[in-house]
Design a protein around this motif. Structure first.
Motif, mmCIF file in Angstrom:
data_model
loop_
_atom_site.group_PDB
_atom_site.id
_atom_site.type_symbol
_atom_site.label_atom_id
_atom_site.label_comp_id
_atom_site.label_asym_id
_atom_site.label_seq_id
_atom_site.Cartn_x
_atom_site.Cartn_y
_atom_site.Cartn_z
ATOM 1 N N UNK A 133 44.959 32.813 42.194
ATOM 2 C CA UNK A 133 44.397 31.688 41.441
ATOM 3 C C UNK A 133 43.950 32.192 40.074
ATOM 4 N N UNK A 134 44.616 31.739 39.039
ATOM 5 C CA UNK A 134 44.297 32.178 37.680
ATOM 6 C C UNK A 134 43.448 31.112 36.991
ATOM 7 N N UNK A 135 42.272 31.529 36.516
ATOM 8 C CA UNK A 135 41.422 30.670 35.696
ATOM 9 C C UNK A 135 41.641 31.074 34.248
ATOM 10 N N UNK A 136 42.434 30.302 33.543
ATOM 11 C CA UNK A 136 42.824 30.667 32.180
ATOM 12 C C UNK A 136 41.975 29.911 31.156
ATOM 13 N N UNK A 137 41.412 30.655 30.210
ATOM 14 C CA UNK A 137 40.679 30.007 29.128
ATOM 15 C C UNK A 137 41.669 29.212 28.279
ATOM 16 N N UNK A 138 41.242 28.044 27.830
ATOM 17 C CA UNK A 138 42.136 27.146 27.093
ATOM 18 C C UNK A 138 42.736 27.818 25.855
ATOM 19 N N UNK A 139 41.968 28.678 25.205
ATOM 20 C CA UNK A 139 42.494 29.356 24.015
ATOM 21 C C UNK A 139 43.630 30.309 24.378
ATOM 22 N N UNK A 155 42.969 35.497 45.686
ATOM 23 C CA UNK A 155 42.545 36.366 44.589
ATOM 24 C C UNK A 155 42.353 35.515 43.338
ATOM 25 N N UNK A 156 41.111 35.342 42.935
ATOM 26 C CA UNK A 156 40.784 34.504 41.782
ATOM 27 C C UNK A 156 40.624 35.404 40.559
#
Length: 218
Positions: free
Chosen positions: A38-44, A113-114
């Protein structure tokens, strides 16, 4: 008259993100694994051509990609955690457990896996401000070889790209065979990008350049 292929320099593949003449999608074999990523991607980060986190959705079937840091986009928490898995955050906190064979051997459920994806400040902020993540256990990788990413520079030689961190974790959680295929596409992505910038000679590019008439876009 032969068409100058450099006119395509602004056209990018919507999947791999490379300029279309350099697209690696025909090399991708989607990998199935028990571990969920699970990828938490910053918008930038989502707007940067050098981001490596987006490759996860291209190469792994068991993944979730969420954007964070955009005030105009609602935060969807549903499905972020997996009730059938052991949810852990891959982040190098001082109190994080080392993700090694000993740790893997203790697990009795699949792993979710985050992975926060952004610069150091963005990643740390996501890790502690996400209400579902704040109390989750954290794991970190052992110190390993230097990053081969080369599309960005970091003052700490031990820092690696998001995709490299995921590959190193999956080499422990899954298999060498799976990760070798990921690494193949990762190297293609990095070295074709470097060549497009004019930072790598054609003969040195892993896997070569698809069209011999193509010129760097720099």
């Amino acid at each position: 008259m032969k068409r100058d292929l450099t006119v395509n320099r602004l056209e990018r593949c919507l999947d791999c993100g490379l300029h279309r003449p350099l697209c690696i999608c025909d090399q991708v074999q989607v990998q199935t694994c028990e571990t969920k990523v699970t990828v938490l991607m910053h918008a930038k980060e989502s707007r940067r051509s050098t981001n490596s986190g987006h490759l996860v959705r291209l190469m792994l079937s068991n993944y979730t990609l969420r954007l964070r840091g955009d005030p105009n986009m609602p935060r969807h928490q549903d499905g972020l955690l997996d009730c059938h898995a052991h949810n852990v955050v891959l982040f190098p906190d001082e109190d994080a457990e080392v993700l090694d064979q000993t740790w893997v051997g203790k697990q009795d459920k699949p792993i979710n896996l985050i992975v926060p994806d952004g610069n150091w400040r963005q990643a740390k902020r996501m890790t502690y401000r996400e209400r579902d993540l704040a109390d989750l256990p954290k794991v970190k990788l052992k110190l390993g070889p230097p990053s081969t990413y080369r599309l960005r520079r970091h003052t700490n030689p031990q820092c690696v790209s998001t995709f490299e961190a995921i590959m190193r974790a999956l080499r422990l959680l899954e298999s060498d065979t799976l990760v070798d295929q990921l690494d193949h596409c990762f190297r293609l992505f990095v070295e074709r990008s470097l060549w497009a910038r004019g930072d790598l000679e054609r003969d040195a590019v892993y896997g070569g350049i698809p069209d011999p008439a193509l010129k760097p876009f720099r």
